[in-house]
Design an enzyme around this catalytic site. Structure first.
Site, PDB file in Angstrom:
ATOM      1  N   GLU A  24       0.818  -1.210   0.000  1.00  0.00           N
ATOM      2  CA  GLU A  24       0.000   0.000   0.000  1.00  0.00           C
ATOM      3  C   GLU A  24       0.857   1.267   0.000  1.00  0.00           C
ATOM      4  O   GLU A  24       0.542   2.222  -0.714  1.00  0.00           O
ATOM      5  CB  GLU A  24      -0.947  -0.014   1.199  1.00  0.00           C
ATOM      6  CG  GLU A  24      -2.045  -1.065   1.071  1.00  0.00           C
ATOM      7  CD  GLU A  24      -2.926  -1.177   2.296  1.00  0.00           C
ATOM      8  OE1 GLU A  24      -3.925  -1.913   2.240  1.00  0.00           O
ATOM      9  OE2 GLU A  24      -2.613  -0.540   3.333  1.00  0.00           O
TER      10      GLU A  24
ATOM     11  N   HIS B  39     -10.417   1.246  -0.126  1.00  0.00           N
ATOM     12  CA  HIS B  39     -10.878   0.329   0.915  1.00  0.00           C
ATOM     13  C   HIS B  39     -12.379   0.048   0.834  1.00  0.00           C
ATOM     14  O   HIS B  39     -12.896  -0.740   1.627  1.00  0.00           O
ATOM     15  CB  HIS B  39     -10.540   0.882   2.300  1.00  0.00           C
ATOM     16  CG  HIS B  39      -9.095   0.753   2.658  1.00  0.00           C
ATOM     17  ND1 HIS B  39      -8.121   1.605   2.174  1.00  0.00           N
ATOM     18  CD2 HIS B  39      -8.434  -0.145   3.445  1.00  0.00           C
ATOM     19  CE1 HIS B  39      -6.940   1.254   2.647  1.00  0.00           C
ATOM     20  NE2 HIS B  39      -7.090   0.200   3.403  1.00  0.00           N
TER      21      HIS B  39
END
Length: 320
Positions: A174, A208
């Site tokens: 990430e 997300h």
């Protein structure tokens, strides 16, 4: 007749000079136009490429035919492969973009947060700053969960796939994609540090949203309930993304946000029940929580002073 020939030569010479002047003027105008067009297209391409990298990151998690939960061993292993693919493709895209627009002159590794200058500082100070913010939860956990704390430390010695995902692979992938690649793309593309530090975290938070599928498919939530949970998750991941972007822009090192991300994943959201429920340590814990938050904001700018890390690409070349 000689004077006539002389006058004719002068006229031809003047005509030649005028033609060259016109051609040079046109060339300058064309160059200015090209620069203007390039300055308009460059940030747009950077933004679109950043959106593509974020989209690619999420989609790669769902290319597998799999009906098992995200914590199942098979799902984790497949997603490790997906993340490895993104960690290869994303830097390549950034390298090509930077190489093209810099004419091969830019130090690509520095733009990707890879540098030995200030590395020791980048490994220690940002993590210490993050731990300061969690001073309250750390003391709370030490005082009220001593047995569990030792068990937790022992558990760290026995890494399973979930721990490897949560504390190593996920933070690494990430931060590489959303900070090292997307943030660098935006800044190199002409976006200000502030704009890039908002756009990249928004992409990170929105990425997300795919957890909605997980909550509905494997946890049995209705769409509305799943969306409430995910919306909350998107909010705090966006906020963390802003903090991670701040660390990356101030230090110029990939390791700074990566270690802080791994630490935050380990800590999770603070359990504040001992601050609310009656107990003999409540007042002390409240003071520690407040001191930790105050200490974090007091140290935020001094401890991330770019000169401590010497991030030439961010501070000396890109003052914004």
């Amino acid at each position: 007749s000689p004077p006539l020939l002389s006058e004719t030569g002068e006229r031809d010479s003047l005509a030649g000079i005028s033609l060259r002047s016109i051609l040079l003027a046109n060339e300058k105008r064309n160059n200015k136009l090209n620069v203007c067009i390039d300055s308009m297209i460059k940030p747009i391409i950077a933004l679109l490429l950043g959106i593509f990298l974020a989209f690619n990151f999420v989609v790669s998690l769902y290319i597998w035919k799999n009906d098992k939960s995200r914590d199942h061993r098979e799902t984790i292993m497949k997603r490790f492969i997906s993340m490895a693919f993104c960690c290869i493709v994303s830097p390549i895209c950034v390298i090509v973009y930077i190489y093209y627009y810099s004419g091969g002159k830019a130090n690509v590794l520095t733009w990707l947060g890879i540098s030995t200058e200030g590395l020791i500082s980048a490994l220690i100070f940002p993590l210490g700053l993050t731990a300061t913010l969690f001073c309250g939860p750390l003391v709370d956990y030490a005082l009220n969960n001593r047995g569990e704390a030792f068990e937790s430390l022992e558990g760290l010695m026995e890494f399973d796939l979930k721990m490897i995902r949560n504390f190593i692979v996920a933070p690494f992938a990430e931060e590489l994609v959303f900070r090292t690649c997307i943030l660098s793309l935006l800044v190199f593309g002409g976006w200000s540090h502030m704009a890039a530090g908002i756009i990249s975290p928004l992409m990170f938070g929105i990425a997300h949203s795919h957890h909605t599928i997980e909550h509905m498919r494997h946890n049995g939530y209705e769409l509305s309930d799943a969306m409430k949970i995910v919306l909350f998750q998107m909010c705090y991941t966006t906020l963390f993304g802003m903090y991670a972007s701040f660390l990356y822009l101030r230090t110029g090192h990939f390791m700074a946000p990566f270690l802080s991300h791994a630490f935050c994943n380990y800590m999770g959201l603070p359990d504040v029940r001992n601050l609310v429920e009656p107990n003999d340590k409540r007042d002390f814990l409240r003071i520690v929580y407040v001191l930790g938050i105050i200490g974090f904001f007091v140290l935020l700018m001094p401890i991330t002073t770019p000169e401590l890390y010497n991030p030439r690409i961010w501070y000396y070349l890109e003052k914004r």
